[in-house]
Design an enzyme around this catalytic site. Structure first.
Site, PDB file in Angstrom:
ATOM      1  N   CYS A   1       0.835  -1.200   0.000  1.00 11.61           N
ATOM      2  CA  CYS A   1       0.000   0.000   0.000  1.00 11.61           C
ATOM      3  C   CYS A   1       0.880   1.265   0.000  1.00 11.61           C
ATOM      4  CB  CYS A   1      -0.975  -0.033   1.174  1.00 11.61           C
ATOM      5  SG  CYS A   1      -2.389   1.071   0.966  1.00 11.61           S
TER       6      CYS A   1
ATOM      7  N   HIS B   1      -3.654  -5.523   1.162  1.00  8.51           N
ATOM      8  CA  HIS B   1      -3.524  -5.805   2.590  1.00  8.51           C
ATOM      9  C   HIS B   1      -3.947  -7.258   2.837  1.00  8.51           C
ATOM     10  CE1 HIS B   1      -2.538  -1.804   3.970  1.00  8.51           C
ATOM     11  NE2 HIS B   1      -3.554  -1.297   3.291  1.00  8.51           N
TER      12      HIS B   1
END
Length: 487
Positions: free
Chosen positions: A329, A434
């Site tokens: 991310c 994630h």
């Protein structure tokens, strides 16, 4: 009749409220109840995504899993995600509401009380029991007038309320009795029992302590819960990162750069629990010495993280690092060529040159992507392995060269999309996924490239929710526990 509410309040942050709620959810579920967790407002950069793309606190999603149900935005209607200084992004009912300074949020907080009521009412109509969690201390006198998460929720629901304190930090009598002393009589009347958490040693040595608490408070002590090193649950608070690092030679050494405003650091839990792997959270470039790999995790403020990396000399050190480098991310964004924020999404905005280790360019946009996704890896050492996880990000990254790391799709997507990027030699890679390392096959395939060998025998990890529920059954008063959890 709306379902009853059990509420867990704490004497402070990090005293074990989230864990106790998780255990109570599993206990209620295995007694055949349809139970849901609830936390009106949470402040955390550890987030999860619901099936419909809403964003809630990771700890609430864990509690829902313990209850055997899918998490929904009703379970955590307000999520505050700190961005730096006194500014936070406010997520309301799963979607970004606005970014506010602390004083601005304080002034507008009462607007959100009706949202808290509405979402709690929805849960009480759908489930047999709701187990709610407070935040911090319920008796911060300068903040109490604007409370929408602690005693106001308990009073609104007429909740069967427990107060938990952490004996490991010391001052358990001041914690519990002092908190009760600062409550108004009507608030104190809601408290049905006390819980002493994180006791080290023989609990019989605290028998006189229980007597003192019960005599001074007029309330029963439901039990003394022992200290447990690792229950196997996702951590919510950053204090979990302050644990002593493992010995350098206790396994394949992997560094995780402790970026400011680190987010979703439970992404690293599957690595930390893998036999033969030693995960080190680091904040200085010199600590890269001897590491087989380095991971740049998520961060709520990528531009601030970039400035921090440069100030500490990590930019030069990472470019010279010869091991594997992974970005997740915000960490993935940092590995690229440029990071641009033309709309000031992260405050003042601007553009910076990234580490230049992956041929991607990132531009921040007002739209926030939150989705559960699944697909296949396109990494050279893990080609076509199944992957699943979730995305939470406001930036769009475009590859200028190279190949994608993943081919992913959301449940409602017509076609899978390319995500992430991998260097030509496969040494540097990153993506927005994630929960990346929770994918067992992919995790172990990557570890093998670092010289890791699967142990000949590894005992199956116990179910953390069952283990926690067993712990509560063993150490809390059975009769009072039954009364507490009866609809």
């Amino acid at each position: 009749m709306p379902a009853p509410v059990v509420m867990v309040l704490g004497t402070a942050s990090s005293v074990g409220k989230s864990t106790l709620v998780t255990g109570l959810c599993r206990l209620a579920a295995r007694r055949g109840l349809r139970v849901a967790p609830f936390k009106a407002q949470n402040m955390s950069n550890n987030a999860a995504v619901t099936a419909d793309g809403g964003e809630i606190a990771r700890s609430t999603a864990v509690q829902a899993e313990a209850a055997g149900i899918q998490p929904t935005v009703q379970m955590n209607p307000i999520l505050i995600k700190p961005e730096g200084g006194t500014r936070s992004q406010i997520v309301v009912e799963g979607r970004v509401w606005r970014a506010l300074e602390a004083l601005e949020y304080w002034q507008r907080k009462q607007e959100l009380w009706s949202i808290v009521q509405r979402n709690l009412d929805v849960l009480r109509a759908e489930y047999d029991l709701v187990i709610a969690e407070g935040a911090g201390s319920p008796v911060e006198l300068n903040l109490k007038a604007a409370d929408i998460v602690n005693l106001r929720v308990a009073s609104y629901a007429g909740a069967r309320t427990l107060l938990v304190g952490d004996i490991n930090t010391g001052g358990i009598f001041a914690q519990l009795l002092g908190t009760l002393l600062l409550m108004e009589p009507a608030e104190r009347a809601l408290i049905q029992g006390l819980v002493v958490n994180r006791f080290r040693g023989d609990p019989r040595l605290f028998a006189d302590g229980i007597t003192i608490l019960e005599q001074r408070s007029g309330l029963p002590v439901l039990g003394v819960l022992p200290w447990v090193d690792d229950l196997g649950l996702a951590e919510e608070d950053g204090v979990a990162l302050d644990r002593p690092p493992p010995p350098l030679h206790s396994g394949v050494p992997i560094a995780v750069v402790r970026l400011p405003h680190i987010a979703n650091f439970d992404d690293l839990d599957p690595l930390r629990r893998e036999a033969g792997v030693a995960v080190h959270f680091i904040d200085r470039p010199a600590q890269l010495a001897g590491m087989a790999a380095v991971i740049l995790p998520g961060t709520k403020h990528t531009l601030a993280a970039w400035r921090w990396l440069v100030e500490r000399g990590f930019d030069t050190a990472l470019r010279r690092f010869s091991g594997s480098i992974v970005g997740i991310c915000g960490g993935y964004q940092l590995l690229g060529l440029t990071i641009s924020d033309p709309q000031g999404i992260e405050g003042q905005g601007g553009e910076v040159q990234g580490l230049g280790l992956l041929p991607i360019e990132t531009v921040f946009q007002a739209h926030k992507r939150t989705a559960q996704v699944a697909g296949r890896a396109r990494l050279p050492w893990a080609h076509d392995l199944p992957v699943a996880g979730y995305e939470i990000h406001m930036g769009v990254s475009r590859r200028r060269a190279g190949r994608p790391a993943m081919l992913l799709g959301a449940p409602d997507a017509a076609e899978p999309i390319e995500d992430g990027c991998v260097s030509a030699d496969g040494r540097v890679w990153g993506c927005y996924l994630h929960g990346l390392f929770a994918n067992h096959e992919l995790r172990r395939a990557w570890l093998r490239t670092l010289g890791w060998h699967e142990p000949d025998f590894a005992p199956a990890a116990p179910d953390p929710y069952e283990r926690l529920a067993d712990l509560l059954e063993q150490h809390l008063d059975h009769a009072r526990l039954t009364e507490l959890l009866t609809p």
